[in-house]
Design a protein around this motif. Structure first.
Motif, PDB file in Angstrom:
ATOM      1  N   LEU A  54       0.853  -1.182   0.000  1.00  0.00           N
ATOM      2  CA  LEU A  54       0.000   0.000   0.000  1.00  0.00           C
ATOM      3  C   LEU A  54       0.899   1.246   0.000  1.00  0.00           C
ATOM      4  N   MET A 170       9.197   7.070  13.669  1.00  0.00           N
ATOM      5  CA  MET A 170       7.844   6.684  13.306  1.00  0.00           C
ATOM      6  C   MET A 170       6.954   7.919  13.290  1.00  0.00           C
ATOM      7  N   PHE A 179       2.431  12.809  15.953  1.00  0.00           N
ATOM      8  CA  PHE A 179       2.487  13.275  17.340  1.00  0.00           C
ATOM      9  C   PHE A 179       2.850  14.744  17.410  1.00  0.00           C
ATOM     10  N   THR A 394      -6.784   1.160  -5.897  1.00  0.00           N
ATOM     11  CA  THR A 394      -7.015   1.124  -4.465  1.00  0.00           C
ATOM     12  C   THR A 394      -5.801   1.549  -3.667  1.00  0.00           C
TER      13      THR A 394
ATOM     14  N   THR B 138      -5.641  -4.709  -1.043  1.00  0.00           N
ATOM     15  CA  THR B 138      -5.871  -3.297  -0.701  1.00  0.00           C
ATOM     16  C   THR B 138      -7.209  -2.810  -1.256  1.00  0.00           C
ATOM     17  N   LEU B 142     -11.384   1.052   3.217  1.00  0.00           N
ATOM     18  CA  LEU B 142     -10.945   1.451   4.558  1.00  0.00           C
ATOM     19  C   LEU B 142      -9.831   0.589   5.138  1.00  0.00           C
ATOM     20  N   VAL B 144      -6.907  -2.939   4.988  1.00  0.00           N
ATOM     21  CA  VAL B 144      -5.989  -3.769   4.195  1.00  0.00           C
ATOM     22  C   VAL B 144      -5.900  -5.150   4.825  1.00  0.00           C
ATOM     23  N   TRP B 210      -5.444  -4.114   8.930  1.00  0.00           N
ATOM     24  CA  TRP B 210      -5.217  -2.779   9.499  1.00  0.00           C
ATOM     25  C   TRP B 210      -5.973  -1.721   8.723  1.00  0.00           C
ATOM     26  N   LYS B 212      -6.513   1.652   6.699  1.00  0.00           N
ATOM     27  CA  LYS B 212      -5.689   2.439   5.782  1.00  0.00           C
ATOM     28  C   LYS B 212      -5.326   3.810   6.355  1.00  0.00           C
ATOM     29  N   ALA B 213      -6.144   4.284   7.271  1.00  0.00           N
ATOM     30  CA  ALA B 213      -5.942   5.648   7.782  1.00  0.00           C
ATOM     31  C   ALA B 213      -4.747   5.789   8.712  1.00  0.00           C
ATOM     32  N   VAL B 215      -0.615   5.065  10.017  1.00  0.00           N
ATOM     33  CA  VAL B 215       0.741   4.687   9.643  1.00  0.00           C
ATOM     34  C   VAL B 215       1.410   4.055  10.854  1.00  0.00           C
ATOM     35  N   GLN B 216       2.627   3.527  10.634  1.00  0.00           N
ATOM     36  CA  GLN B 216       3.346   2.865  11.727  1.00  0.00           C
ATOM     37  C   GLN B 216       3.445   3.804  12.930  1.00  0.00           C
ATOM     38  N   GLY B 217       3.116   3.266  14.096  1.00  0.00           N
ATOM     39  CA  GLY B 217       3.167   4.079  15.303  1.00  0.00           C
ATOM     40  C   GLY B 217       1.777   4.540  15.724  1.00  0.00           C
ATOM     41  N   GLN B 218       0.846   4.502  14.772  1.00  0.00           N
ATOM     42  CA  GLN B 218      -0.502   4.991  15.075  1.00  0.00           C
ATOM     43  C   GLN B 218      -1.508   3.875  15.292  1.00  0.00           C
TER      44      GLN B 218
END
Ligand code: SF4
Ligand code: SF4
Ligand code: FES
Lengths: 480, 237
Positions: A54, A170, A179, A394, B138, B142, B144, B210, B212-213, B215-218
């Motif tokens: 993705l 991150m 953050f 997508t 994908t 919303l 993946v 997970w 799609k909205a 990213v790593q850490g979130q």
């Protein structure tokens, strides 16, 4: 040996640059170096294995291309994602990303100057190679070595205080950052500024003193002119994070100005060679040889009309005097350029940290996949870095093109090696000091090989003198 | 079902409980740690992951605590060397079976499999990696589904069927070719049963499912939320 026999000197790998490389010097029978090739032996294939992921994973995956400039990859990547989504980052999110980018640039320039290059200036090119490093430096110039190490730490602390991680941060996300910055962290970073600035000034004094004491060498150190590419702001000012592309020629004439990075393929073409994984980019309108251009600190100062901050501007004016306001071609000036950029970065960081909105909680905009193509660009420590993605409906990645600084400098690097080799190597007498100058030409570019080939394996450090039949005439092995 | 009181011994402790409960439930009530992966409180246990194995005196093979009911006078051991060895093997096999690259994974730092690897002190993997070619689906607007990170615990399948009632997910093939499928193995985005509720995503222990909205850490999955939901739905107001 008959008179047409050619000899080759192979230096492999070049010490003290990221990744692994080998240099072949082709010599004719009179002991003249006729061709230089900088081989890259690594291959990592990021472009290939990102296919099918993705697109929003790219900022994290591509950060792993390099441990020195992961933030630049992430920034270029996240901008490409934002083009795909059609979203702009939040004000505070963008500022924090900018700050992280500055932090990485300072940290990388500190590594390049204090750890990797300053041992050459301060201990001498012909000093014992086993001690010509940051540890050797620490024995003779303890304060300077510690300052260099701390400056690098400052850069990493910026990342840590914003994202919680020193290296592979991150949370840089399409639409901003995950953050917000806390007031405590803002203050802690601000406290670093005076020390960091002082260290850069000390570095600048070291390099200027070296320039003065070694004028002939510095001036004649691979001065072959090239074109230059860098990013500038709307008023032509030096930019690292956002901005438009400017190409200038060897006399400083602007060839292209305010080019949206999204149009990079209109101006840059790449050619593959069979002896290296690195592709050879060139300025398209001029064709291959004539279109050789350089990117990175020297290029950025050569394209910029001015610096954004006062102390860096004062230094920039002195830099400009080197070649009467024309581009500075001498490859040795990369070091000076790097320090001027670091100074500008620290001044800029101070401005950003004093921005009222830096600790704003609104750090991220959210959007979905909207467009097939995304192109993002930023100025990595080593030069202009492009990420270009093509996605399916997508958001699945179909194609990735990464145009990386070291790749763009590759043709010029070969030329610089040839310049230096021709000047310092005559006959088949291979001495440590001379070879180090060839390597040193490469280190001026501070190439990061692992990233530029998206490409392990250390080869034994050897120098070989090879004739045209591939017979080894002479071998010198050296400790890494 | 009428409950009868019974007494059993777990790791040398005498415990009083009632019939009809699983060994896992009883252990949890008594703060005895059992590693689990396919278990999610509230949905049917299937005994798929084999992490919750316990020794029962008089029974020659190890039994899964999540699917074995307690019985009077049972003598159970939960952390023998043999069990630890099996747990480590199981975890290593999880890691070797698909393509787990934690450093770039959305779930890095928030992953039950990663936590398990720490729990069993997995410092290396003794089995050859299979490196299977896995799809990343994908197609859903919303979410993946990345088969590279799926451990086939089937939590998603059961949550979708038992809690949401949508029956979007199922399991196809056997052995290493086993795959979670949407409807009749069509892209998730084209599903005619999926209600986009996201419960499967919450339930998934790894970075296989997970939103799609993020990213790593979130990523912040809350499978307990599903268990709470089940409890709340039982309440008659
Ligand atoms: S799913 Fe968990 S174990 Fe697998 S790669 Fe992601 S973080 Fe690592
Ligand atoms: S997708 Fe997640 S919840 Fe579903 S079977 Fe795979 S690992 Fe388990
Ligand atoms: S938790 Fe019992 S077998 Fe998976």
């Amino acid at each position: 040996m008959d008179s047409t026999t050619k000899k080759q000197i192979v230096i492999s790998p070049v010490t003290r640059i990221e990744g692994h490389a080998k240099i072949t010097l082709q010599m004719d029978d009179r002991g003249q170096v006729t061709e230089a090739r900088f081989h890259v032996n690594e291959f990592r294939g990021f472009e290939k294995f990102c296919e099918g992921r993705l697109y929003t994973e790219m900022p994290v995956i591509s950060a792993r291309i390099c441990g020195i400039c992961p933030v630049s990859h992430t920034i270029s990547s996240v901008k490409a994602c934002e083009m795909i989504q059609g979203v702009e980052p939040t004000y505070a999110g963008n500022l924090l990303r900018k700050l992280m980018h500055i932090g990485q640039n300072i940290s990388s320039h500190a590594l390049a100057f204090f750890h990797l290059s300053s041992p050459d200036f301060l201990l001498g090119y012909d000093s014992d190679p086993a001690r010509r490093n940051i540890l050797g430096l620490a024995e003779k110039y303890r304060d300077l070595a510690i300052r260099g190490i701390r400056l690098r730490k400052f850069g990493q602390e910026i990342s840590e205080r914003i994202t919680g991680k020193k290296i592979h941060a991150m949370g840089i996300a399409p639409g901003g950052i995950a953050f917000p910055l806390t007031e405590e962290n803002r203050k802690a970073l601000l406290n670093w500024i005076p020390e960091a600035k002082e260290t850069i000034h000390i570095g600048i004094n070291v390099i200027k003193k070296f320039h003065d004491e070694n004028e002939a060498m510095v001036k004649s150190f691979s001065p072959t002119p090239t074109l230059y590419l860098g990013t500038v702001g709307s008023g032509g000012q030096h930019e690292l994070y956002d901005g438009k592309l400017r190409f200038v020629d060897e006399d400083g004439i602007i060839l292209q100005d305010h080019v949206d990075p999204k149009r990079y393929l209109e101006f840059i073409a790449e050619r593959s060679v069979n002896w290296s994984y690195l592709k050879m980019p060139y300025y398209k309108p001029y064709g291959f040889e004539k279109g050789i251009y350089r990117v990175g600190p020297l290029a950025r100062l050569n394209v910029a009309s001015r610096m954004k901050t006062p102390e860096a501007q004062a230094e920039f004016e002195q830099f400009k005097k080197i070649n009467n306001s024309k581009p500075v071609h001498g490859t040795f000036y990369f070091h000076y350029a790097r320090l001027i950029e670091a100074l500008s970065g620290i001044e800029d960081a101070e401005i950003i940290l004093n921005d009222k909105l830096i600790t704003d909680k609104h750090v991220q905009h959210f959007a979905r996949w909207n467009n097939h193509v995304g192109i993002g660009c930023s100025e990595a420590p080593r030069g202009t870095l492009f990420h270009h993605y093509v996605t399916e409906n997508t958001g699945k990645i179909k194609k990735v093109n990464l145009l990386i600084a070291t790749g763009q400098n590759n043709p010029a690097m070969n030329r610089s090696i040839l310049d230096v080799a021709q000047q310092y190597i005559h006959g088949d007498q291979i001495e440590e000091g001379m070879l180090n100058r060839v390597e040193s030409a490469i280190r001026c570019y501070d190439p990061c090989l692992s990233c530029s080939t998206h490409a392990t394996g250390a080869m034994p450090f050897m120098v070989e003198l090879v004739d045209s039949e591939g017979r080894i005439l002479k071998t010198i092995a050296r400790e890494n | 079902m009428s409950m009868t009181k019974l007494t059993l011994q777990i790791d040398g402790r005498s415990i009083e409980t009632e019939s009809g409960r699983t060994i896992l439930e009883v252990c949890k009530e008594n703060d005895i740690t059992i590693l689990t992966m396919c278990h999610l409180k509230g949905i049917t246990d299937v005994g798929a992951c084999r992490l919750c194995l316990v020794e029962i005196e008089g029974v020659s093979k190890l039994m899964s605590a999540c699917t074995t009911k307690v019985a009077d006078k049972m003598i159970i051991r939960t952390s023998t060397e043999k069990i630890k060895r099996y747990q480590r093997i199981t975890t290593e096999l999880f890691a070797a079976e698909r393509n787990h690259v934690c450093s770039v994974c959305i779930a890095n730092g928030h992953c039950e499999l990663q936590k398990l690897a720490y729990d069993v002190k997995m410092d290396h993997i003794r089995y050859p990696y299979l490196f299977p070619q896995c799809e990343v689906d994908t197609s859903h607007p919303l979410y993946v589904l990345d088969h590279n990170r799926c451990i086939v615990c089937t939590r998603c399948v059961r949550v979708c069927a038992e809690v949401e009632g949508a029956y979007n997910w199922d399991v196809m093939n056997r052995g290493t070719n086993v795959r979670i499928i949407s409807d009749f193995n069509t892209p998730w985005g084209e599903s005619i049963t999926c209600s986009d509720c996201g419960k499967c995503v919450e339930a998934c222990p790894t970075g296989a499912l997970w939103p799609k909205a993020v990213v790593q850490g979130q990523l912040n999955k809350a499978p307990e939320f599903i268990s709470d939901l089940i409890e709340k739905r039982k309440m008659k107001l």
